[in-house]
Each structure stands twice: as C-alpha cells, then as structure tokens.
Design an enzyme around this catalytic site. Structure first.
Site, PDB file in Angstrom:
ATOM      1  N   ASP A   1       1.078  -1.150  -0.170  1.00 11.69           N
ATOM      2  CA  ASP A   1       0.024   0.084  -0.096  1.00 11.69           C
ATOM      3  C   ASP A   1       0.961   1.345   0.010  1.00 11.69           C
ATOM      4  O   ASP A   1       2.105   1.358   0.077  1.00 11.69           O
ATOM      5  CB  ASP A   1      -0.833  -0.108   1.198  1.00 11.69           C
ATOM      6  CG  ASP A   1      -1.899   0.970   1.359  1.00 11.69           C
ATOM      7  OD1 ASP A   1      -2.365   1.526   0.198  1.00 11.69           O
ATOM      8  OD2 ASP A   1      -2.296   1.453   2.429  1.00 11.69           O
TER       9      ASP A   1
ATOM     10  N   GLU B   1       2.448   4.914  -4.070  1.00 12.02           N
ATOM     11  CA  GLU B   1       2.610   5.950  -5.213  1.00 12.02           C
ATOM     12  C   GLU B   1       4.038   6.544  -5.313  1.00 12.02           C
ATOM     13  O   GLU B   1       4.221   6.815  -6.325  1.00 12.02           O
ATOM     14  CB  GLU B   1       1.577   6.903  -5.232  1.00 12.02           C
ATOM     15  CG  GLU B   1       0.033   6.527  -5.194  1.00 12.02           C
ATOM     16  CD  GLU B   1      -0.402   5.382  -3.946  1.00 12.02           C
ATOM     17  OE1 GLU B   1       0.106   5.619  -3.030  1.00 12.02           O
ATOM     18  OE2 GLU B   1      -1.098   4.518  -4.225  1.00 12.02           O
TER      19      GLU B   1
ATOM     20  N   ASP C   1      -9.094   3.915  -1.818  1.00  6.38           N
ATOM     21  CA  ASP C   1      -9.867   4.358  -0.802  1.00  6.38           C
ATOM     22  C   ASP C   1     -11.152   4.955  -1.121  1.00  6.38           C
ATOM     23  O   ASP C   1     -11.206   6.108  -1.322  1.00  6.38           O
ATOM     24  CB  ASP C   1      -8.964   5.388   0.094  1.00  6.38           C
ATOM     25  CG  ASP C   1      -8.027   4.784   0.970  1.00  6.38           C
ATOM     26  OD1 ASP C   1      -8.005   3.591   0.947  1.00  6.38           O
ATOM     27  OD2 ASP C   1      -7.039   5.590   1.278  1.00  6.38           O
TER      28      ASP C   1
HETATM   29  C1  GLC Z   1      -4.527   3.353   2.924  1.00  2.17           C
HETATM   30  C2  GLC Z   1      -4.963   1.975   2.196  1.00  2.17           C
HETATM   31  C3  GLC Z   1      -6.014   1.455   3.080  1.00  2.17           C
HETATM   32  C4  GLC Z   1      -5.423   0.996   4.259  1.00  2.17           C
HETATM   33  C5  GLC Z   1      -4.873   2.344   5.282  1.00  2.17           C
HETATM   34  C6  GLC Z   1      -4.108   1.855   6.562  1.00  2.17           C
HETATM   35  O1  GLC Z   1      -5.516   4.306   3.160  1.00  2.17           O
HETATM   36  O2  GLC Z   1      -5.554   2.453   1.082  1.00  2.17           O
HETATM   37  O3  GLC Z   1      -6.624   0.326   2.316  1.00  2.17           O
HETATM   38  O4  GLC Z   1      -6.136   0.462   5.153  1.00  2.17           O
HETATM   39  O5  GLC Z   1      -4.130   2.856   4.146  1.00  2.17           O
HETATM   40  O6  GLC Z   1      -3.077   0.851   5.908  1.00  2.17           O
END
Ligand code: GLC
Length: 799
Positions: A407, A410, A485
């Site tokens: 995650d 980017e 998200d």
């Molecule tokens: C980001 C991710 C989400 C995750 C969060 C905490 O917002 O997109 O899926 O739960 O981080 O790790």
C-alpha cells in the site's frame, strides 16, 4: 497543452521534410531535415512501434512495461517509396508516412479503411527547466469514434470528450471524475466503423490524454519528458487489442492459488489476535465462506515494516498456523516507508547499503507516513529489489503468511501538498539514472515486483499472492490490485463497477474494490448490493477504514447476512468457472470482465453502456446501483439468454426491465453455455467432493464451453498436470449432444459430473454415452433433468 514561453525555440516544433530513410531488419528509420528521427518497428503484422527523437538523439531503450516474453514476427513487410510518401505494408496494416512532415496514416490492409491518422502528429516543446522535451502526439478523431481504457479512471466507461492525467496519486475518498488517482496505465482503445485499435504510450513521466475534449476533432497524448514512444495495436476486435496489449506488457506470470479467488475479509485493523479469531470464528459459525483474513498496519510494532506488535500478536507463527488450520490464509500489509530508527535492522541495513532514495543534492528523501518520518527504498534499483524480496523470508517461510498487501506505494507522503516525493528525488531506474519525474509512476510497480519476487521465492512450492495499490502498465504480471480508498456511497458502487471493467480492458483483470466502501459506512442495502457486484470481480474483498463502524457480513442484521451469504456461496460455486476465466486471462490475455462494448462492438447500442458486463465469456451481470430498487432497466446483448434465477429463456439485443428485489440481481446465462460449479465450501480445499456440477443451458445450435482445473496451487500445472475440458454442445429440437475433448495430465479427485439440463425442449426418451445406450433411471439425479455420469465421457447424446 503546455506552452513554453521562456525559450528561444518556444511553442510547438514539428518535423520537417524527410531527407533520408533506411531499413534494418524490422525497423525503418526516417530522418527529417530538422533532425527528427522516426523509428518504426514492425513487431507483428498488427503491432507497430513508433519512436521519435529530436536532434537525432534517442535515449537508451528501456521499459518497465514491456515484457521480454512479448511475441514478435510478421508474415509480411513491404516498403514502397512514392513521390510524397512511404508505404509500409504488413498482412494486417498499411501505413503511410508523409515525406513532408512525417505524419502517419494507418489503414486496414484487408478493406483499406482508415483506422488511425495523425492530426498534428508528432510535435514537441523544449523544456528549459528540466532539459529534454515535452513530447506530444495528436490524432484525428474519426467519425463516431469512442475511447476506452486508461486503467482506474473513475469516470464514464467511454472516455470521449474528456481529458485525463497519468500520475499515480494517493486519493483518499476520491470521487467520480477525480483525476488522477492511484494508477497510470497509458493505454487506450479507439473504436469506429466496427474497428478497434489500441495505443500504448510507454512513457512513465506525467502524461496526459485528451479525447476530443480540447478540440472536437483531435485526440492527443503528451508527456512532460522522455520520448514520444507508442505502440499501435490493431484488432479489429477489441478483445484482440487488449490481448495483444498484454502480450506486450505481460500477463500474470502464474495462476493465483485458488484461495486467492475466494472471498477475503479485511479491515483497518483487526487486532489483537483475539479480535482476528473472533472474526474468523464467526465466519465458520455462520457458515459464510471466506479464504483470507488481512492484517492492516496495526499488526506491526510502531508501523515498522517486517516487525510485529508482540502485545497484540505474541506468537504470530502459532496464530497464522491456527488460522490456516481453520482454512484462513493470512495476508499482511507492507508499505514502502521505513521508519527512521537506528534500532531497526531493516532501516540500518538499507542505510548502510545506500538503498534509500536521495534528493538531488544528496540528503535522503525524508517523508512522513504511518510510522512518522521515514526514508524510502529505491525500488528502481535491481539490488534494492533483491534485498527487499529477501526481507520476506521470515514472514513467509517461517511465520507462514500467504499473501502481501503493498500500500501507499505511489509513494504516498503525508502533510505535503503534492502528496508524494518532490521532483528532484534521484532514482536508479535500472541504471537509467533519473529524477522522480520519470520514476514516480513506476515506483509502486517496482515495489510490488520486488515483493512478488520475495513471495515467489519463499512461498515456493506454493504460488505467490500480492496486492498493490499503485500500478503502471505491466504490473499485472506480478500482482493483483484494488481501487483504493473509496467511499460507502451508491455513487461509489457505480464507480467500482466501471473501474473493475476498465481495469480489465486495460489488461489488468485481477482487480476489485473495497466492498462496502472504505471511508464511511454503508447501510445494509448498499452493502448487500456491493457484495452482489463484488462476487463477480476477480478480486473480492471487503475492506473498511474501521473508524466508521463494523463491516463484516453479519453487521447489518439477519436479512442482509442471509443475502451476503447467498452471494458469497454463489461465488464459491462458480469458482471453477472463475478459475477457467483466469486461465484464459493468464494464457491468452482475454479480459476477465467484458464490458458490453468489448463483448459485442458491432452492436453500437453497447458503445455507451456502463453498468452491464459479461463475467468470463458466458455470464451476463448487471448490478443494482440505486437504493430501494425492485429491479432495473438494462440492455441484454444480442443472442439468447437464460435468467439465472428463473431459468426463463430471454432474447437479447434489447433494453428491458428485470426484477431484482434485494436478495437477487440480474444475472443471465448465455444459451448453450456449460457452467462448471463446485459444491459450496467454507474455504477452498475444505471438502473432498466426488462430483462437479455442470449447468447445461440448452441451445438450438452450437456453443463451446471450457473447464480448466488443476491442483489449485503449486506449479505442477506448468508441467502438464492440468485438466482442460472443452465441451461442444449441439442442440436440435429433439436431441442434445455434448462432446468432450480432454487434455492435460491432472486427475482431480472428483470422478463424476452432475449435469443439470436446463431449458430442454423435449422429454428424454433415450440416452447414449460414447455410443452405448444407458438407462435414464441408472444415471438420473435427484431432481428433474439431472444426470450423473463419469467425468471422462467423450460424447453424451440425449434424445
Ligand atoms: C490506506 C489504504 C487502506 C489502508 C490504510 C491503512 O488508506 O488505501 O486500504 O487500510 O491505508 O493502512
């Protein structure tokens, strides 16, 4: 477009007259009077590459997107020089190149219809600030032309009239039309006159696409650096365009383990261990199938990658084992930011080995993420990727974690206006040293790639499972993905539907949304409708931010729990069909979801449809996207279909209203289809079953169906231990014939097929299997038109 006012050579510059031309093997080189060089490479009869240099100067030819496995070779290549142009002919395309200005026009070699034509063609602006050029291309928008693709854009499926940007961006609670978001897939498909072609602009700088938005007659794309380097891919079928695009940029290197196609449950975050167990136990208690449970950032010690919070998870290895004994695979999150902490081994090692990204003048790239201030590995350096892959040894090999979730890649940086690294950050880019301007869009891809390599190594002999948020073209080779998200709103249900379809037509089928919405909380009705859609996405996971309430299937009352269970069960029944669909994607690059336009581009009614799609090849799905619906209008594509719930026969090629109370949704099965179904299991591999059901939808005529199977994990299938069954159905008014062709060396534990004959227009009086008459009574199933026969029959003849 960007116009530079600071330079002597300001504004757009164009190629001038071609002064020389030469051919070397499959590449033809044209040089213009003002130093523009066009390299035209014929990769295949239907795939051409166009690469332009200014000042006769090309960059090193390197791409993260293009795979070394891409096929090359053509049947025909002829070049003709005429007075004002060159003509290059392959067996599929005729390409005209003007001597005056290097403009290109491409025609179908068979009927000579124009497919694609330069408007201004290649042009550029010099960049005083960064050096190099802003490279641009514009094409003529042809009559009635439509545009599709570009990855995860949360907008109408047909991109015509809009402009988009490719710059991967952390986009919490994005909305319809937010641009750019998490992915950069600079590939689109154009369609006009029933001809479909694709353009893949392989340039990782920030790029833009304009589909007849700035000027009604022009479609253009440009990037803030690098080369004008694009691939032209001809269909004329859209599914061939996508398949050829994935031939270039790759398909998943292996099939996922079957459990990865099951239902996944996630939340930010399940902790401590007792909470995790409470959730998994509840699934088993309520008998709602589930294969994977996710640990979000709170499982770590202070959000440090590759650590565990020992207070919440005192013995991860034991827990992971217990979960796995109960049929749950554990997937954990790993982000790119490494906390600045001299007591942390990962940090210390990376520092020592000089693996962190640096700013132009030498300091480390420092940014805030979950753990506080972090440094970030440069995943564009091969050595760093190898190191990163090896970091997974303990998690995977020792603790037994089965999947990794990458995650924030980017890469996301908090509390800064641009949400990411500044432009001056340096990257290795596999030896093609560059700034973040060029590496930004591939950073997440290279992280996921390194993670994939780690899992592949340490999960062996099992198959790896990775999921990433950020992606550039080609990322589909290594990992699955989700759409980031989103929000628990009905509009986001629409967005999730469009995004999954768009990802599939952009070569990245293994995708899904956070079911129910990540931010905020859905009501039961929205959750149920979202599950109904989500079970038809290749990646099927409920996820929520957690601070807005609980989002497990049982949190919305008994009625909703029942509906959710019913649809997850349907997914588990359809697993062999889904797996076969994945196999087609993995081997041939066929998109797993087919938007109606991709399914039937000839029918112009499909060009602007967004809601309906074909799951695999033979199941039509249309989600309910509005509250309080008891049904909806939809367009059923041409051909004949059976309503999945009622088995009612329906003629397609028309708009219709279909009932769909909350416990149901519009699903239609293509006539002639033979759909394999497993029994309902609580997780993949729970049961040893002796029978696979085949739902046979009678057709007056012929239809071919496929059922692929193997050991559901491991690599034996790559050595021939798979089972591929092709069913050829032929229906007449008083008989039905099913011929089976089998290949592969895998022998599944089930020995029988239960054929569920649907829509038979006659009463069964006689049955022959492999030319021998069999008594109906002997093979009759429990209900109506049900037959139970040996799975290895060659020909079944029902009269
Ligand atoms: C980001 C991710 C989400 C995750 C969060 C905490 O917002 O997109 O899926 O739960 O981080 O790790």
């Amino acid at each position: 477009m960007i116009t530079n006012t600071e330079l002597e050579n300001k504004g757009n510059q164009f190629p001038k007259t071609v002064i020389s031309f030469k051919k070397e093997l499959d590449t033809i080189e044209f040089t213009s009077e003002n130093g523009v060089v066009l390299l035209l490479t014929v990769l295949r009869d239907s795939v051409l590459r166009f690469r332009y240099a200014t000042n006769t100067n090309f960059e090193n030819d390197f791409s993260y997107a293009i795979t070394k496995y891409a096929s090359t070779g053509y049947n025909k290549l002829e070049i003709e020089e005429r007075k004002s142009e060159y003509i290059i002919t392959t067996s599929k395309l005729i390409c005209h190149i003007s001597k005056k200005n290097l403009k290109v026009s491409i025609y179908d070699a068979i009927d000579n219809v124009l497919i694609n034509q330069d408007e201004l063609g290649f042009h550029w602006e010099e960049s005083y600030e960064y050096g190099g050029n802003i490279v641009k291309m514009s094409k003529t928008t042809l009559n009635g032309e439509s545009y599709y693709g570009l990855g995860d854009k949360p907008d109408h499926l047909n991109l015509k009239g809009k402009r988009f940007e490719n710059w991967v961006t952390d986009s919490y609670a994005f909305g319809k039309g937010t641009d750019p978001i998490y992915k950069a897939i600079p590939f689109y498909t154009g369609l006009h006159n029933n001809k479909s072609y694709g353009i893949f602009f392989d340039n990782s700088f920030r790029s833009f696409f304009d589909f007849a938005s700035e000027r009604r007659n022009a479609t253009s794309f440009w990037a803030q650096g690098g080369e004008m380097n694009y691939y032209f891919i001809y269909g004329p079928e859209m599914s061939d365009v996508v398949a050829n695009y994935t031939d270039l940029t790759g398909r998943p290197h292996q099939l996922p383990p079957l459990w990865a196609l099951g239902y996944h449950q996630c939340k930010w975050s399940y902790y401590p261990e007792s909470k995790v167990k409470e959730v998994t136990n509840k699934f088993r208690e309520l008998q709602i199938p589930c294969d994977a449970i996710y640990l979000d950032i709170d499982y770590m010690d202070g959000f440090r990658c590759f650590t565990w919070n020992k207070e919440y998870f005192p013995d991860p290895k034991r827990m992971v084992k217990e979960l796995s004994d109960d049929g749950f695979q554990t997937v954990v999150i790993i982000d790119p930011g490494i906390k600045i902490d001299q007591n942390n081994d990962v940090f210390k090692e990376a520092l020592e080995k000089d693996y962190f990204c640096k700013r132009a003048d030498g300091p480390y790239m420092k940014g805030k993420v979950w753990p506080g201030e972090c440094y970030f590995p440069d995943f564009t350096k091969p050595e760093v990727r190898e190191w990163w892959a090896n970091l997974y040894q303990e998690l995977i090999e020792d603790i037994g974690v089965r999947g990794v979730w990458n995650d924030m890649n980017e890469p996301a940086v908090m509390e800064v206006p641009n949400k990411t690294f500044p432009n001056d950050v340096r990257h290795n880019y596999d030896g093609n040293f560059c700034s973040h301007r060029k590496a930004h869009n591939v950073y997440g891809m290279q992280m996921a790639r390194a993670t994939y390599q780690g899992l592949k190594k340490f999960a062996f002999p099992k198959r790896p499972f990775v999921i990433t948020r950020s992606a550039y073209s080609g990322t589909q080779r290594y990992t699955s993905t989700w759409t980031g998200d989103n929000v628990a709103t009905w509009e986001h249900l629409w967005i999730a539907n469009v995004q999954a379809q768009r990802m599939a037509m952009s070569g990245f089928s293994f995708a899904g949304s956070d079911i129910g919405g990540f931010a905020e909380q859905p009501n039961g009705e929205l959750f149920a409708r979202w599950i109904q859609l989500g079970v038809f996405h290749a990646f099927c996971r409920t996820h929520s931010s957690g601070d807005h309430g609980e989002q497990e299937p049982w949190m919305f009352g008994d009625e909703i729990t029942g509906i959710v269970k019913k649809f997850i069960e349907l997914r588990y029944q359809l697993l062999p069909y889904l797996y076969t669909t994945f196999w087609f994607y993995h081997t041939e690059g066929i998109p797993m979801l087919k938007s109606l336009v991709l399914y039937d581009q000839e029918d112009i009614q499909t060009h602007y449809r967004t809601d309906e799609f074909i799951f695999g090849n033979q199941i039509f799905v249309c989600p309910i996207l509005e509250p309080n619906s008891k049904g909806r209008r939809l367009y059923l594509p041409k051909g004949n279909w059976y309503n999945y719930w009622t088995n009612e026969f329906t003629e397609g090629g028309k708009e219709m209203y279909v009932d769909a109370t909350l416990d149901t949704m519009p699903i239609f099965m293509k006539e002639g289809a033979i759909i394999p179904k497993f029994p309902i299991q609580q997780y993949v591999g729970e049961k040893n079953f002796d029978e696979v059901t085949l739902d046979v939808y009678y057709k007056h005529g012929k239809e071919i169906s496929t059922f692929y199977d193997d050991a559901h994990d491991g690599y034996d299938y790559t050595k021939g231990r798979f089972s591929l069954r092709t069913f050829k159905l032929t229906g007449r008014s008083n008989e039905l014939i099913i011929q089976q062709h089998k290949s592969g060396k895998f022998d599944a534990t089930y020995s029988k097929f239960k054929l569920n004959l649907l829509g038979l227009p006659f009463n069964i009086t006689k049955i022959e299997i492999d030319n021998e008459e069999i008594s109906f009574e002997d093979i009759k199933g429990s209900t109506g038109d049900e037959l139970i026969i040996d799975k290895n029959f060659n020909e079944l003849h029902i009269m």
